[in-house]
Structure formats: C-alpha cells, structure tokens
Design a protein around this motif. Structure first.
Motif, short mmCIF file in Angstrom:
data_model
loop_
_atom_site.label_atom_id
_atom_site.label_comp_id
_atom_site.label_asym_id
_atom_site.label_seq_id
_atom_site.Cartn_x
_atom_site.Cartn_y
_atom_site.Cartn_z
N GLY A 43 71.02 -16.91 83.94
CA GLY A 43 70.73 -15.97 82.86
C GLY A 43 69.28 -15.52 82.98
O GLY A 43 68.39 -16.34 83.23
N THR A 44 69.03 -14.23 82.81
CA THR A 44 67.69 -13.70 83.08
C THR A 44 66.97 -13.19 81.84
O THR A 44 65.91 -12.56 81.97
CB THR A 44 67.75 -12.57 84.13
N TYR A 45 67.48 -13.45 80.66
CA TYR A 45 66.81 -12.99 79.43
C TYR A 45 65.36 -13.50 79.42
O TYR A 45 65.10 -14.68 79.66
CB TYR A 45 67.56 -13.49 78.22
N THR A 46 64.43 -12.61 79.17
CA THR A 46 62.96 -12.82 79.12
C THR A 46 62.32 -12.94 80.50
O THR A 46 61.10 -13.09 80.58
CB THR A 46 62.54 -14.04 78.27
N ALA A 71 79.59 -18.80 79.63
CA ALA A 71 78.86 -19.47 78.56
C ALA A 71 77.37 -19.17 78.65
O ALA A 71 76.70 -19.56 79.60
CB ALA A 71 79.09 -20.97 78.64
N TYR A 72 76.87 -18.45 77.61
CA TYR A 72 75.42 -18.30 77.53
C TYR A 72 74.85 -19.38 76.59
O TYR A 72 75.58 -20.02 75.85
CB TYR A 72 75.01 -16.89 77.10
N SER A 73 73.53 -19.58 76.66
CA SER A 73 72.88 -20.71 75.96
C SER A 73 73.64 -22.00 76.19
O SER A 73 73.94 -22.75 75.25
CB SER A 73 72.77 -20.41 74.45
N PRO A 74 73.96 -22.33 77.44
CA PRO A 74 74.80 -23.49 77.71
C PRO A 74 74.11 -24.83 77.45
O PRO A 74 74.78 -25.87 77.46
CB PRO A 74 75.15 -23.34 79.20
N LEU A 75 72.82 -24.78 77.19
CA LEU A 75 72.08 -26.01 76.85
C LEU A 75 71.69 -26.02 75.37
O LEU A 75 70.86 -26.84 74.95
CB LEU A 75 70.83 -26.12 77.73
N THR A 96 82.42 -20.56 83.13
CA THR A 96 81.22 -20.37 83.93
C THR A 96 80.01 -20.54 83.03
O THR A 96 80.07 -20.19 81.85
CB THR A 96 81.21 -18.96 84.55
N ALA A 97 78.92 -21.07 83.55
CA ALA A 97 77.70 -21.24 82.76
C ALA A 97 76.55 -20.45 83.38
O ALA A 97 76.42 -20.39 84.61
CB ALA A 97 77.33 -22.71 82.68
N ILE A 98 75.72 -19.86 82.52
CA ILE A 98 74.59 -19.06 83.02
C ILE A 98 73.30 -19.51 82.31
O ILE A 98 72.74 -18.79 81.50
CB ILE A 98 74.82 -17.55 82.85
N PRO A 99 72.80 -20.71 82.63
CA PRO A 99 71.55 -21.16 82.01
C PRO A 99 70.38 -20.27 82.40
O PRO A 99 70.33 -19.74 83.51
CB PRO A 99 71.38 -22.58 82.56
N ARG A 100 69.43 -20.13 81.47
CA ARG A 100 68.21 -19.36 81.73
C ARG A 100 67.02 -20.31 81.75
O ARG A 100 66.89 -21.20 80.91
CB ARG A 100 68.00 -18.33 80.63
N THR A 101 66.15 -20.13 82.71
CA THR A 101 64.90 -20.87 82.76
C THR A 101 63.89 -20.07 83.56
O THR A 101 64.26 -19.32 84.46
CB THR A 101 65.09 -22.27 83.37
N SER A 102 62.62 -20.26 83.23
CA SER A 102 61.55 -19.64 84.01
C SER A 102 60.88 -20.65 84.93
O SER A 102 59.94 -20.31 85.64
CB SER A 102 60.50 -19.02 83.08
N SER A 103 61.38 -21.89 84.92
CA SER A 103 60.80 -22.97 85.72
C SER A 103 61.61 -23.17 86.99
O SER A 103 62.82 -23.40 86.93
CB SER A 103 60.77 -24.27 84.91
#
Length: 267
Positions: A11-14, A179-183, A220-227
C-alpha cells in the motif's frame, strides 16, 4: 486473479516525493509485485517513477489504482473518463492491472462511476475491475448494474475486523478481497493472542497478522510502510505457516476495531 506472488502487496498511501519513490522502488526490488495506489493519494507519478527505476520487468508487476473517491468534487461519466486518463499519464503505463472505484458516497456514485470503469476493462487497457469499501448492498447493486464481474473488493480487514459478513457474501465467487490497513494501524501489537503466536514462531505481530490474512481463501493484504526494515519484515509473512490452532485462536478474537469509519458510512 491474484496469484501467490501478488497476494502480499504494498500500500502506498502517504508515500510521496523522492523518499516515496525510493521506498516503492526498494519494495519492488525486495520482491513485492503488487503495488497499490490511488488518484486521491497524489502519488501516481511517484509510483510510476519507481516502477520505471526498478530492475524488474513491468509485466512482472501487478499495478492497481483507484478513481472517483467520495472526496472528489465531480461525479460525471466525463469526469471519471478524464480521471482514468490522468492515472495512465501519471503512472506512465499503457496498461493498468486493476482499476477500482474508490469509496462511493452512495448509490448515485456507483450508478455513475462503475459503468465507465467497466467500459475501460472492455476496451482492453484495464485488465480487472475493482471496488473499494462497497457494502453487500453495494455489491448487489453492482451485479445488477453491469455485466462485468467484480474482480476485487478492497476493504479494511485485519484480526480485529475480520469481515465475516463480506467474506461469506463473496464465498463461491471469483472476487478477491484485498485487505487495507491489515495491521489495524498498529493495534495488532496490543493483542495478547497475536503476541503469543508471534513469540511462538519467532516473528513480529505484523507478520502473524499478515500470515493470518494470507491463510484465508482469496484474501490479499497490502500493508503500507515507509520503513525498508518493515518492508522486509512484512514480506517475510509469505514464508510463515500458521498452524490450525494459531488460526483458530486469531479467528476467536472478539475485539472489534475499525480504523476507517466515516459517520455517513453504513457498514
């Protein structure tokens, strides 16, 4: 629709500007093949730049974007057509793997937007049609409205919001749940059951949560992280096999937490 190598996406939000490009590029080079963006995120250009810069063939990637979010000011067929054209231009692609209607405000939005997106699939430049934050009633309306099947439904899903009703409705269909916000935006760290299972397997709570999602049929899961470190950690979920007891314990979590819940939405 989504194969094993694309069932854990990014996930690429932000994720914007030069740092966003580098994060997305790092994800692709680490093995992520499913990249999710949206017109509303304001980063389709960064996604396209990262795809062009990564040492991975375009045909090996699955690129998804979304148009016509409820916050966008205009909902006419002509507006939606222009929005899709702009997504192609910003991404720098001649094909989009999955195009979503991004969170309708109501039935009128669906009736206006969805036929335009279905036409784009029929035209051949878009491979798959998706919808985001549709309810069961919305899905039934979509089924009546267009001949094209819904290939993907993107909703918030994680161990604290297990979406039993939606998954029951989709059972037996060809629609994948993304699934967004999967965490649960970090809430999974505070769930004792998940922490216990994480300790048992020697992994983090996010990895357990993602592995639980991937244990579900057509999820399917699409976690977002900048790390970059978190990118790598999340990706390791593909190699974690939870046993039946682990899955049953997570399935039995009774706590409910919805990260995205606008007042006007009727879930």
């Amino acid at each position: 629709m989504l194969e094993d190598e694309t069932r854990l996406g990014l996930g690429t939000y932000t994720l914007t500007d030069a740092d966003g490009v580098e994060t997305i590029k790092a994800a692709i080079e680490h093995g992520y093949r499913h990249i999710d963006t949206a017109r509303l995120y304001g980063n389709e250009e960064e996604v396209g730049e990262a795809i062009a810069a990564a040492d991975v063939d375009r045909d090996d990637l699955f690129v998804a974007t979304k148009v016509a979010h409820f916050e966008e000011p205009e909902k006419t067929p002509q507006y939606v057509e222009r929005a899709v054209d702009e997504s192609f231009e910003k991404l720098g692609l001649d094909r989009i793997d999955l195009l979503y209607h991004h969170w309708p405000r109501g039935q009128d939005d669906i009736e206006t937007v969805l036929p335009v997106l279905a036409d784009r699939v029929d035209d051949g430049r878009v491979d798959n049609l998706g919808v985001s934050n549709y309810t069961v009633d919305d899905l039934e309306l979509a089924d009546d409205l267009i001949d094209h099947p819904i290939d993907a439904l993107q909703v918030e899903m994680h161990p604290l919001l297990q979406q039993d009703g939606i998954r029951e409705h989709l059972a037996g269909t060809e629609t994948d749940l993304v699934a967004y916000s999967p965490l649960a935006q970090g809430e999974v760290f505070d769930v004792d059951v998940i922490s216990d299972i994480a300790e048992k397997h020697g992994v983090s709570e996010p990895v357990v949560s993602l592995a639980w999602l991937l244990s579900k049929d057509r999820v399917t899961a699409i976690p977002r992280t900048s790390s970059v470190d978190h990118l790598r950690d999340n990706f390791s979920a593909l190699g974690v096999d939870l046993d039946a007891e682990d899955i049953e314990r997570i399935d039995a979590i009774e706590r409910t937490h919805r990260c995205e819940d606008p007042d006007w939405m009727t879930w």
